[in-house]
Each structure stands twice: as C-alpha cells, then as structure tokens.
Design a protein around this motif. Structure first.
Motif, PDB file in Angstrom:
ATOM      1  N   VAL A 102       0.847  -1.196   0.000  1.00  0.00           N
ATOM      2  CA  VAL A 102       0.000   0.000   0.000  1.00  0.00           C
ATOM      3  C   VAL A 102       0.885   1.249   0.000  1.00  0.00           C
ATOM      4  O   VAL A 102       0.691   2.172  -0.797  1.00  0.00           O
ATOM      5  CB  VAL A 102      -0.951   0.004   1.222  1.00  0.00           C
ATOM      6  N   GLU A 103       1.889   1.251   0.851  1.00  0.00           N
ATOM      7  CA  GLU A 103       2.704   2.466   0.991  1.00  0.00           C
ATOM      8  C   GLU A 103       3.601   2.704  -0.223  1.00  0.00           C
ATOM      9  O   GLU A 103       3.747   3.817  -0.693  1.00  0.00           O
ATOM     10  CB  GLU A 103       3.516   2.404   2.290  1.00  0.00           C
ATOM     11  N   LYS A 104       4.169   1.620  -0.750  1.00  0.00           N
ATOM     12  CA  LYS A 104       5.025   1.786  -1.931  1.00  0.00           C
ATOM     13  C   LYS A 104       4.198   2.264  -3.134  1.00  0.00           C
ATOM     14  O   LYS A 104       4.643   3.089  -3.919  1.00  0.00           O
ATOM     15  CB  LYS A 104       5.719   0.463  -2.252  1.00  0.00           C
ATOM     16  N   SER A 105       2.978   1.741  -3.237  1.00  0.00           N
ATOM     17  CA  SER A 105       2.146   2.113  -4.387  1.00  0.00           C
ATOM     18  C   SER A 105       1.631   3.538  -4.253  1.00  0.00           C
ATOM     19  O   SER A 105       1.349   4.193  -5.247  1.00  0.00           O
ATOM     20  CB  SER A 105       0.956   1.154  -4.512  1.00  0.00           C
ATOM     21  N   GLY A 106       1.476   4.019  -3.028  1.00  0.00           N
ATOM     22  CA  GLY A 106       0.906   5.357  -2.811  1.00  0.00           C
ATOM     23  C   GLY A 106      -0.579   5.422  -3.111  1.00  0.00           C
ATOM     24  O   GLY A 106      -1.179   6.495  -3.144  1.00  0.00           O
ATOM     25  N   ILE A 107      -1.189   4.268  -3.322  1.00  0.00           N
ATOM     26  CA  ILE A 107      -2.599   4.228  -3.730  1.00  0.00           C
ATOM     27  C   ILE A 107      -3.506   4.291  -2.497  1.00  0.00           C
ATOM     28  O   ILE A 107      -3.243   3.607  -1.508  1.00  0.00           O
ATOM     29  CB  ILE A 107      -2.882   2.930  -4.530  1.00  0.00           C
ATOM     30  N   PRO A 108      -4.564   5.118  -2.549  1.00  0.00           N
ATOM     31  CA  PRO A 108      -5.493   5.139  -1.421  1.00  0.00           C
ATOM     32  C   PRO A 108      -6.183   3.795  -1.258  1.00  0.00           C
ATOM     33  O   PRO A 108      -6.391   3.082  -2.238  1.00  0.00           O
ATOM     34  CB  PRO A 108      -6.508   6.215  -1.809  1.00  0.00           C
ATOM     35  N   TYR A 109      -6.515   3.460  -0.016  1.00  0.00           N
ATOM     36  CA  TYR A 109      -7.147   2.163   0.219  1.00  0.00           C
ATOM     37  C   TYR A 109      -8.394   2.313   1.063  1.00  0.00           C
ATOM     38  O   TYR A 109      -8.539   3.249   1.846  1.00  0.00           O
ATOM     39  CB  TYR A 109      -6.173   1.196   0.912  1.00  0.00           C
ATOM     40  N   LEU A 110      -9.273   1.348   0.868  1.00  0.00           N
ATOM     41  CA  LEU A 110     -10.530   1.293   1.610  1.00  0.00           C
ATOM     42  C   LEU A 110     -10.546  -0.043   2.339  1.00  0.00           C
ATOM     43  O   LEU A 110     -10.449  -1.089   1.700  1.00  0.00           O
ATOM     44  CB  LEU A 110     -11.655   1.322   0.571  1.00  0.00           C
ATOM     45  N   PRO A 111     -10.632  -0.034   3.678  1.00  0.00           N
ATOM     46  CA  PRO A 111     -10.702  -1.322   4.373  1.00  0.00           C
ATOM     47  C   PRO A 111     -12.149  -1.768   4.535  1.00  0.00           C
ATOM     48  O   PRO A 111     -12.993  -0.971   4.934  1.00  0.00           O
ATOM     49  CB  PRO A 111     -10.077  -1.016   5.739  1.00  0.00           C
ATOM     50  N   SER A 113      -5.621   6.171   3.997  1.00  0.00           N
ATOM     51  CA  SER A 113      -6.942   5.586   4.219  1.00  0.00           C
ATOM     52  C   SER A 113      -8.022   6.443   3.571  1.00  0.00           C
ATOM     53  O   SER A 113      -8.085   7.656   3.780  1.00  0.00           O
ATOM     54  CB  SER A 113      -7.244   5.461   5.710  1.00  0.00           C
ATOM     55  N   ALA A 114      -8.871   5.788   2.786  1.00  0.00           N
ATOM     56  CA  ALA A 114      -9.989   6.497   2.156  1.00  0.00           C
ATOM     57  C   ALA A 114     -11.290   6.108   2.828  1.00  0.00           C
ATOM     58  O   ALA A 114     -12.370   6.307   2.271  1.00  0.00           O
ATOM     59  CB  ALA A 114     -10.021   6.183   0.662  1.00  0.00           C
ATOM     60  N   GLY A 115     -11.179   5.539   4.044  1.00  0.00           N
ATOM     61  CA  GLY A 115     -12.371   5.087   4.764  1.00  0.00           C
ATOM     62  C   GLY A 115     -13.403   6.181   4.933  1.00  0.00           C
ATOM     63  O   GLY A 115     -14.600   5.938   4.830  1.00  0.00           O
ATOM     64  N   ALA A 116     -12.932   7.410   5.165  1.00  0.00           N
ATOM     65  CA  ALA A 116     -13.877   8.510   5.387  1.00  0.00           C
ATOM     66  C   ALA A 116     -14.273   9.199   4.073  1.00  0.00           C
ATOM     67  O   ALA A 116     -14.941  10.231   4.081  1.00  0.00           O
ATOM     68  CB  ALA A 116     -13.284   9.513   6.366  1.00  0.00           C
ATOM     69  N   ALA A 117     -13.851   8.620   2.955  1.00  0.00           N
ATOM     70  CA  ALA A 117     -14.244   9.194   1.661  1.00  0.00           C
ATOM     71  C   ALA A 117     -14.760   8.069   0.757  1.00  0.00           C
ATOM     72  O   ALA A 117     -14.541   8.045  -0.447  1.00  0.00           O
ATOM     73  CB  ALA A 117     -13.057   9.891   1.012  1.00  0.00           C
ATOM     74  N   ARG A 118     -15.455   7.127   1.376  1.00  0.00           N
ATOM     75  CA  ARG A 118     -15.859   5.896   0.704  1.00  0.00           C
ATOM     76  C   ARG A 118     -16.672   6.156  -0.575  1.00  0.00           C
ATOM     77  O   ARG A 118     -16.350   5.629  -1.639  1.00  0.00           O
ATOM     78  CB  ARG A 118     -16.678   5.046   1.681  1.00  0.00           C
ATOM     79  N   ALA A 161      -8.295  13.524   0.052  1.00  0.00           N
ATOM     80  CA  ALA A 161      -7.931  14.127   1.337  1.00  0.00           C
ATOM     81  C   ALA A 161      -8.959  15.188   1.729  1.00  0.00           C
ATOM     82  O   ALA A 161      -9.384  15.265   2.886  1.00  0.00           O
ATOM     83  CB  ALA A 161      -6.539  14.730   1.254  1.00  0.00           C
ATOM     84  N   GLN A 162      -9.379  15.971   0.738  1.00  0.00           N
ATOM     85  CA  GLN A 162     -10.343  17.038   1.013  1.00  0.00           C
ATOM     86  C   GLN A 162     -11.665  16.476   1.526  1.00  0.00           C
ATOM     87  O   GLN A 162     -12.215  16.921   2.523  1.00  0.00           O
ATOM     88  CB  GLN A 162     -10.602  17.788  -0.283  1.00  0.00           C
ATOM     89  N   LYS A 163     -12.126  15.441   0.810  1.00  0.00           N
ATOM     90  CA  LYS A 163     -13.393  14.812   1.189  1.00  0.00           C
ATOM     91  C   LYS A 163     -13.286  14.218   2.597  1.00  0.00           C
ATOM     92  O   LYS A 163     -14.185  14.344   3.424  1.00  0.00           O
ATOM     93  CB  LYS A 163     -13.714  13.703   0.174  1.00  0.00           C
ATOM     94  N   ARG A 164     -12.150  13.575   2.831  1.00  0.00           N
ATOM     95  CA  ARG A 164     -11.952  12.932   4.122  1.00  0.00           C
ATOM     96  C   ARG A 164     -11.983  13.963   5.252  1.00  0.00           C
ATOM     97  O   ARG A 164     -12.660  13.787   6.260  1.00  0.00           O
ATOM     98  CB  ARG A 164     -10.603  12.197   4.112  1.00  0.00           C
ATOM     99  N   GLU A 165     -11.281  15.081   5.030  1.00  0.00           N
ATOM    100  CA  GLU A 165     -11.241  16.106   6.082  1.00  0.00           C
ATOM    101  C   GLU A 165     -12.639  16.646   6.365  1.00  0.00           C
ATOM    102  O   GLU A 165     -13.035  16.816   7.510  1.00  0.00           O
ATOM    103  CB  GLU A 165     -10.287  17.260   5.697  1.00  0.00           C
ATOM    104  N   THR A 166     -13.393  16.908   5.292  1.00  0.00           N
ATOM    105  CA  THR A 166     -14.756  17.441   5.480  1.00  0.00           C
ATOM    106  C   THR A 166     -15.587  16.457   6.290  1.00  0.00           C
ATOM    107  O   THR A 166     -16.269  16.840   7.245  1.00  0.00           O
ATOM    108  CB  THR A 166     -15.453  17.646   4.108  1.00  0.00           C
ATOM    109  N   ASN A 167     -15.546  15.180   5.878  1.00  0.00           N
ATOM    110  CA  ASN A 167     -16.375  14.179   6.567  1.00  0.00           C
ATOM    111  C   ASN A 167     -15.942  13.991   8.014  1.00  0.00           C
ATOM    112  O   ASN A 167     -16.779  13.859   8.905  1.00  0.00           O
ATOM    113  CB  ASN A 167     -16.327  12.841   5.828  1.00  0.00           C
TER     114      ASN A 167
END
Ligand SMILES: Cc1ncc(C[n+]2csc(CCOP(=O)(O)OP(=O)(O)O)c2C)c(N)n1
Ligand SMILES: [Mg+2]
Length: 583
Positions: free
Chosen positions: A249-258, A273-278, A366-372
């Motif tokens: 995950v970290e090497k790819s730099g790709i956002p992830y959803l658990p 983590s994109a959990g808060a921007a699902r 990141a923006q969406k996550r911060e808002t949520n």
C-alpha cells in the motif's frame, strides 16, 4: 497326541507381552494434538461427554458453552485469528443443528473451523428406526460447509482428522464437518498401531503462487490507472502478511478502503486511508485492486449507482479461489494465488521507481476525508448528556480504543454496528470482529470468548440490545472462565429504535420493541460479574476504563435515546416496505 500338544503349549511361557490398547477417544485427542489443535469450544452430552473430560485431562483447553451456536462462533473466530481450524464439539441431532449455523456462517466468511459432532448409530439411523437423537447429520451438513467426512473405524481417525484440517485451511478456508458415530469413541485397537495411524500434516495450507503473466497483466493495468484504489477485505487480514500488505500500500501510494474486519490492517488514521471518503472513491476510481475482498452485497456487487458511470471501472482481483473471478462483474486482471505470494509478486514487479497516483486524485480524497471527519467530530462532541445518543456513547469508546489499541473489539447490532464501524478507529490488524458477510446477529459472546482465549488481550464487545440477546446467556460462560471481557449493551429498548407502537392499540407491543429500561447489567451480577448502569458519557467512560484495567467480566448497560436509531441502520435500502394502504 492332541493332549500332549496342549500340555506342551501350556508349559511354554507366553513370550508375547500383552499389548497396550488405545481407543477412539484417545486417538481423536492424539490426532488433534499432533496437529497443534489444543482448544475445544463445545457443549457436552451423549456421546461426547467423556471425550470432553479426557481432552481436558490430556491438557487440552475445553470451553463449555450454554448453547452450541456460540461455541461454534467461538471456534470460527479462533480459526480466523490463528489460521488453524477452531474446533467445536457438539452432541447428536439438536446439538449438531445448533452448531451448524455457526459452521455455515464460518464457511460463508472463509473462517477455518471443524464441527466435530457425535452422532447416533448408523445401523439404526440408516434404517430410520428411531434412535436416540436420530439424524443423518452428514447429509445435512454437506451442502452447508466446505467438506464433510464421517469416521467409522478407530484406525481411520488419524487420516480423517488430517483430511478435515487440510480441507478447512487450504485454498479458501472454510467450515468442515466431522461426523463421529457414538460407537467410534469406544472402539479399541492396539496402541502402537494407533500411534502409527496419527497423521501430522505437512504444510496444511501450501503457498499458491500467481502465474507471472497474470502479475504482469495486473501491474500493466495498475500503471495505466489515473485514479487507482485498493480495497482490503478480511481475507487480507486473515493471512497475517501484515508487513507485506502495508509495504504494498505504501510503496504504491494508492489510497485504500478497508472492509470492516480489515480495519486496522493499516491504522485507520493512515494518510492513505480512504475510509472517510468511501462514496467518492467508489464512484470516481478507474482501476480497483481487490485484496481478499469479494464483490458481494457489501460492495454493491461492484456495479450500480455507488460505483459511478457504467463501464468506468476496471478490476484487478487477488483471491485464492479462481471461481471468485467474474462473480459479479468482469475482472480485467485476475490474480489467483495466496495473498502473501500475490502481494510479494506485485511488489517485486513494481520495481524501484514506481509512480504514485496523481496529486489531484490524492488531494480530492484528502479534502473529502477532512470534510467528513470534521462533520463527524462535531457530532461526537455534541453536548447531549442524557440520554446518550449513538455518537455520544461511541465517542467515548473511540477514545478508549485509541488509547488501548490492543483491545479486541467485537461489534454487532444495526445502528450500533453501523455507527461503531465508522466512528471507532482500529489501529492494529485483526482487532475488529463483527457480523461478517451475512450481517448475522448472535456472534457477539462466542467471538468475545474466542478473542479473549486466543489472544489473551482485553475484549470490548459493543452490542445492540437485540444483538446481545442472541448470545446473552453466554455471560455465564464469560464469568465462569473469568475472561477479561467488557460488554457494552447499547440499550435503546429495541431493534433499531424503542418507539414503535402497535397500530391496532391492542395489548401486544410492536414487534421491534423490548421491555423498557431492561437491566442487562443485573444479568451479569447474577453470575458474579460486574454490572453497571451508565446514563452519561462519564458513567460509560469510567466503567469501561475500570473494566479494561481490572480485566473482570463486566457488562455496562448504556442507556441510549430510544428515538436515536434509524430503521435497519445504514442498509434500509435492502428492506422491502409495503406501499399499499389497506383501509
Ligand atoms: C440471526 C439474525 N436474525 C435476525 C437478524 C435481523 N436483524 C438485523 S439487525 C437486528 C437487531 C438490531 O437491533 P439492535 O441490535 O438493538 O441494534 P440497534 O439498531 O437498536 O442499535 C436484527 C434482529 C439478523 N441480522 N440476524
Ligand atoms: Mg437496539
């Protein structure tokens, strides 16, 4: 002449020593122990009572429950946490059927477990002559689990147990049924022959490497992505390849959803983590890589509104089960193999100068996550004092889980589940256990027992009042074994809400409501545990902290506003409702 011969024989000393004997009981114990299976969850009775006793006498840990379903759920969770099949022991017919729900649930969730059940005599069962607890258990179990076996001869116990273990843990893990007719237990054979019949399994879940061309196909697709997304499922948590997955995950730099039980594989506050921007990532991503997650109802089958414009997605899927590919939508790059081998292969193929996704994509998320998160923070700080609502109470538990991240979190209910899943962050792998693929109520206390027994950690079980009721009697089990389990019952007087009324005005209450202000805390006191009634955030915080500190079995009855929940929690869309009005 004949008499001489007899006399001669009698004079000759018998040089052969009397051989030691063993029997079905002992061979079963030897077979499990030889394969590192040292814990049994079950309910005793004919024909397995002595088996439980002898297993305990041999040094195995034997946990006796009040109902087989919860013993089965404990075995399933033990399997998930240890990668060895959890053992559940039941009696014939009704006990077996009680355990079967857990076996089917384990299979659906890909948890390795073995339901070992006594059964009645074949000769009588097969002629349907009405034996004690008569039932053709093997036939009934077969369609509901990954594999089902019956052992008829003591000398086959070693190989039978080996087959059951291998079937449970190899490939896609699942539930296995092992049928043990009553007279197997008492069958006697020579002890040396018995010892030779025990099989110690070599490499029970062999690595399955992905084909190099499928790795290349996946990497090419990933390189072409503009807005890639990783989805981690509980399969990724199960494999215990935590460092590898984190590196990928970290090497790819790709956002992830658990997915819910993959929360904590990387800490929920991880920057990727994109959990808060699902909703944003599901809709906007163009290439999605699924790691041990399936495109079932929990992910809207990979299509429809939540997945954005039709045809806008391409999927890479990592799964050990080839038939998982294309189950719901086309998989552009199937990667069939065990997750650790697949992730290693991807990491290697990514090489030294991997390009992370564009900053536009990362920033949008990141923006969406911060808002949520900001919106949620406001709700968590609300000044609702009494009665608490879901946010008030969960805010307290969120803080405690952050301070004590080793705690095992169990979670079931509707609103209690959905709110807790999004509010409580998890920081370590395999710390969250919940209703799983089926969204089943009743896993709570079985999972709590197994979590405590298998990890030795503190357990916090966050339970809707309805959800708790399914396994509530197991609080006695928790008290009996003095397990460090703290149960918080979110008591809103019913299923979803406590406010429904019988529209006819008749004497029976509405089907979704319970006794008002029920005192679940007193239930716990009945068995010597600690019971606390919590009306406020402070009550709750104090009681949970004390329970986790002392490790004493505790039940906190958290009084929640009965108006606070919504119908079906967050899956109301799946709930059919009548639009016909009858006058
Ligand atoms: C075995 C099983 N039976 C029934 C259901 C249906 N069901 C879904 S959630 C739920 C209970 C929800 O109430 P509660 O646990 O009190 O949670 P709340 O929404 O009130 O917080 C039930 C009965 C189920 N999921 N599983
Ligand atoms: Mg409720």
């Amino acid at each position: 002449m004949l008499e001489d011969a007899i006399l001669e024989k009698e004079k000759r000393p018998d040089t052969k020593p009397v051989n030691e004997l063993t029997d079905g009981f002992h061979l079963l114990i030897d077979a499990f122990k030889a394969n590192g299976l040292n814990t049994i969850y079950g309910v005793p009775g004919i024909p397995v009572t002595d088996f439980g006793r002898l297993a305990q006498a041999s040094g195995m840990r034997v946990f006796s429950f009040r109902h087989e379903q919860h013993a089965g759920n404990a075995a399933a969770i033990a399997g998930y946490l240890t990668k060895k099949p959890g053992l559940c022991l039941t009696v014939s017919a009704p006990g077996f059927l009680n355990g079967l729900t857990a076996l089917a649930n384990a299979t659906t969730n890909c948890f390795p477990m073995i339901l070992i059940s006594g059964s009645s005599e074949r000769e009588i069962v097969d002629l349907q002559q009405g034996d004690y607890e008569e039932m053709d258990q093997l036939a009934i179990a077969k369609p509901l689990c990954k594999a089902a076996f019956r052992i008829l001869r003591a000398e086959d116990i070693g190989i039978g147990v080996a087959r059951a273990i291998r079937a449970a843990v190899s490939g896609r893990p699942g539930g296995v049924y092992l049928d043990l007719p009553a007279n197997l237990f008492g069958q006697v054979i020579d002890a040396q022959e018995g010892a030779r019949s025990i099989v110690t399994i070599v490499d029970p879940a062999p690595a399955q490497l992905p084909a190099p061309h499928s790795v290349k196909r996946a990497i090419d697709l990933l390189k072409s992505a503009k807005r890639p997304l990783i989805i981690l499922g509980k399969g990724a948590s199960y494999v215990q390849a935590d460092e590898l997955i984190r590196s990928f995950v970290e090497k790819s730099g790709i956002p992830y959803l658990p997915m819910s039980m993959a929360k904590g594989l990387l800490p929920d506050d991880h920057p990727q983590s994109a959990g808060a921007a699902r909703s944003l990532v599901l809709k906007e991503s163009d290439v999605v890589i699924m790691v041990g997650a399936r495109l079932n109802w929990l992910l809207s089958h990979g299509k429809g509104k939540s997945w954005g414009a039709p045809g806008s997605k391409r999927f890479i899927q990592i799964d050990i089960e080839p038939r998982e590919m294309d189950s719901n939508v086309e998989i552009a790059a199937p990667l069939v193999g065990d997750i650790a081998s697949c992730i290693s292969a991807l990491l290697e193929a990514m090489g030294g100068n991997w390009q992370p996704p564009s900053s536009d994509w990362i920033q949008a998320i990141a923006q969406k996550r911060e808002t949520n998160l900001a919106r949620m923070a406001t709700k968590l700080q609300s000044n609702v004092v009494e009665p608490m609502d879901f946010h008030t109470a969960l805010g307290v538990l969120k803080k405690i889980m952050k301070e004590q991240p080793e705690t095992m979190l169990i979670n079931e209910g509707a609103n209690t589940l959905d709110f807790a899943r999004s509010i409580i962050d998890i920081y370590k792998p395999r710390k969250r256990l919940d209703v799983g693929t089926w969204g089943i109520m009743g896993i709570g206390m079985g999972a709590a027992v197994a979590a405590a027994v298998e990890t030795g950690n503190r357990v916090l079980a966050v339970e809707g009042d309805s959800a708790f009721g399914f396994s509530g009697m197991e609080v006695e089990t928790i008290c009996r074994y003095n397990l460090p389990v703290c149960i918080v019952v979110f008591n809103n007087n019913g299923i979803y809400r406590g406010t429904d009324v019988n529209p006819t005005g008749g004497p029976e209450v509405a089907p979704t409501v319970f006794v008002k202000d029920a005192r679940y805390d007193i239930m716990m006191q009945a068995f010597g545990g600690i019971g606390v009634l919590a009306h406020t955030r402070d009550d709750l915080s104090k009681a949970v902290n004390e329970a986790l500190e002392s490790g004493k079995p505790t039940l906190i009855n958290a009084v929640i506003d009965e108006n606070a929940g919504t119908e079906s929690g967050r899956i109301g869309n799946l709930n059919p409702q009548s639009i016909v009005t009858k006058t």
